[in-house]
Design a protein around this motif. Structure first.
Motif, PDB file in Angstrom:
ATOM      1  N   MET A   1      91.519  37.532  -3.818  1.00 54.35           N
ATOM      2  CA  MET A   1      90.316  38.286  -3.675  1.00 54.35           C
ATOM      3  C   MET A   1      89.154  37.642  -4.428  1.00 54.35           C
ATOM      4  SD  MET A   1      89.736  42.308  -3.568  1.00 54.35           S
ATOM      5  CE  MET A   1      90.298  42.592  -1.976  1.00 54.35           C
ATOM      6  N   ASP A   2      89.396  36.937  -5.510  1.00 48.65           N
ATOM      7  CA  ASP A   2      88.350  36.281  -6.281  1.00 48.65           C
ATOM      8  C   ASP A   2      87.873  34.975  -5.644  1.00 48.65           C
ATOM      9  OD1 ASP A   2      88.177  38.151  -8.368  1.00 48.65           O
ATOM     10  OD2 ASP A   2      90.041  37.372  -9.214  1.00 48.65           O
ATOM     11  N   ASP A   3      88.477  34.565  -4.540  1.00 47.25           N
ATOM     12  CA  ASP A   3      88.103  33.302  -3.895  1.00 47.25           C
ATOM     13  C   ASP A   3      86.701  33.344  -3.290  1.00 47.25           C
ATOM     14  OD1 ASP A   3      90.557  32.284  -4.570  1.00 47.25           O
ATOM     15  OD2 ASP A   3      91.466  32.746  -2.632  1.00 47.25           O
ATOM     16  N   ASN A   4      86.174  34.522  -3.025  1.00 49.58           N
ATOM     17  CA  ASN A   4      84.879  34.647  -2.354  1.00 49.58           C
ATOM     18  C   ASN A   4      83.715  34.811  -3.321  1.00 49.58           C
ATOM     19  OD1 ASN A   4      86.071  34.465   0.161  1.00 49.58           O
ATOM     20  ND2 ASN A   4      86.448  36.651   0.268  1.00 49.58           N
ATOM     21  N   ILE A   5      83.952  34.749  -4.610  1.00 47.33           N
ATOM     22  CA  ILE A   5      82.892  34.904  -5.590  1.00 47.33           C
ATOM     23  C   ILE A   5      82.099  33.599  -5.692  1.00 47.33           C
ATOM     24  CG2 ILE A   5      82.370  35.299  -8.015  1.00 47.33           C
ATOM     25  CD1 ILE A   5      84.852  37.085  -8.137  1.00 47.33           C
ATOM     26  N   VAL A   6      80.784  33.727  -5.575  1.00 43.53           N
ATOM     27  CA  VAL A   6      79.894  32.574  -5.651  1.00 43.53           C
ATOM     28  C   VAL A   6      79.163  32.643  -6.993  1.00 43.53           C
ATOM     29  CG1 VAL A   6      77.918  31.426  -4.614  1.00 43.53           C
ATOM     30  CG2 VAL A   6      79.602  32.547  -3.160  1.00 43.53           C
ATOM     31  N   THR A   7      79.223  31.561  -7.724  1.00 45.30           N
ATOM     32  CA  THR A   7      78.576  31.533  -9.031  1.00 45.30           C
ATOM     33  C   THR A   7      77.080  31.264  -8.885  1.00 45.30           C
ATOM     34  OG1 THR A   7      78.893  29.178  -9.382  1.00 45.30           O
ATOM     35  CG2 THR A   7      80.682  30.639 -10.083  1.00 45.30           C
ATOM     36  N   GLU A   8      76.346  31.532  -9.936  1.00 46.82           N
ATOM     37  CA  GLU A   8      74.910  31.284  -9.943  1.00 46.82           C
ATOM     38  C   GLU A   8      74.620  29.793  -9.779  1.00 46.82           C
ATOM     39  OE1 GLU A   8      71.060  32.046 -12.834  1.00 46.82           O
ATOM     40  OE2 GLU A   8      72.944  33.075 -13.243  1.00 46.82           O
ATOM     41  N   GLN A   9      75.446  28.953 -10.371  1.00 48.73           N
ATOM     42  CA  GLN A   9      75.250  27.503 -10.249  1.00 48.73           C
ATOM     43  C   GLN A   9      75.447  27.053  -8.793  1.00 48.73           C
ATOM     44  OE1 GLN A   9      77.314  28.881 -12.543  1.00 48.73           O
ATOM     45  NE2 GLN A   9      76.199  28.492 -14.435  1.00 48.73           N
ATOM     46  N   GLU A  10      76.431  27.623  -8.112  1.00 46.61           N
ATOM     47  CA  GLU A  10      76.649  27.273  -6.711  1.00 46.61           C
ATOM     48  C   GLU A  10      75.477  27.724  -5.847  1.00 46.61           C
ATOM     49  OE1 GLU A  10      81.483  27.423  -6.297  1.00 46.61           O
ATOM     50  OE2 GLU A  10      80.384  29.312  -6.303  1.00 46.61           O
ATOM     51  N   THR A  11      74.936  28.889  -6.140  1.00 46.09           N
ATOM     52  CA  THR A  11      73.779  29.386  -5.403  1.00 46.09           C
ATOM     53  C   THR A  11      72.567  28.491  -5.643  1.00 46.09           C
ATOM     54  OG1 THR A  11      74.605  31.643  -5.603  1.00 46.09           O
ATOM     55  CG2 THR A  11      72.296  31.397  -5.036  1.00 46.09           C
TER      56      THR A  11
END
Length: 57
Positions: A1-11
């Motif tokens: 479930m945590d695989d879809n979390i996008v970090t601020e750095q990735e954004t």
């Protein structure tokens, strides 16, 4: 479930890539339109982008 979390750095990285792509595209289109005057009037959006870039120069 945590695989879809996008970090601020990735954004931020995605925004930078998108901005760089837009710049390359506008630069390439402007170069092409400068070299090939016969293309003016063929595609309205290309004319609009070319004019917008020229006005900001």
């Amino acid at each position: 479930m945590d695989d879809n979390i996008v970090t601020e750095q990735e954004t931020d990285a995605a925004r930078e890539r998108r901005a760089a792509f837009k710049l390359r595209h506008a630069r390439g289109l402007t170069t092409l339109m400068g070299e090939r005057e016969d293309l003016r009037g063929v595609h309205a959006l290309a004319d609009l982008v070319d004019d917008a870039v020229r006005w900001t120069a």
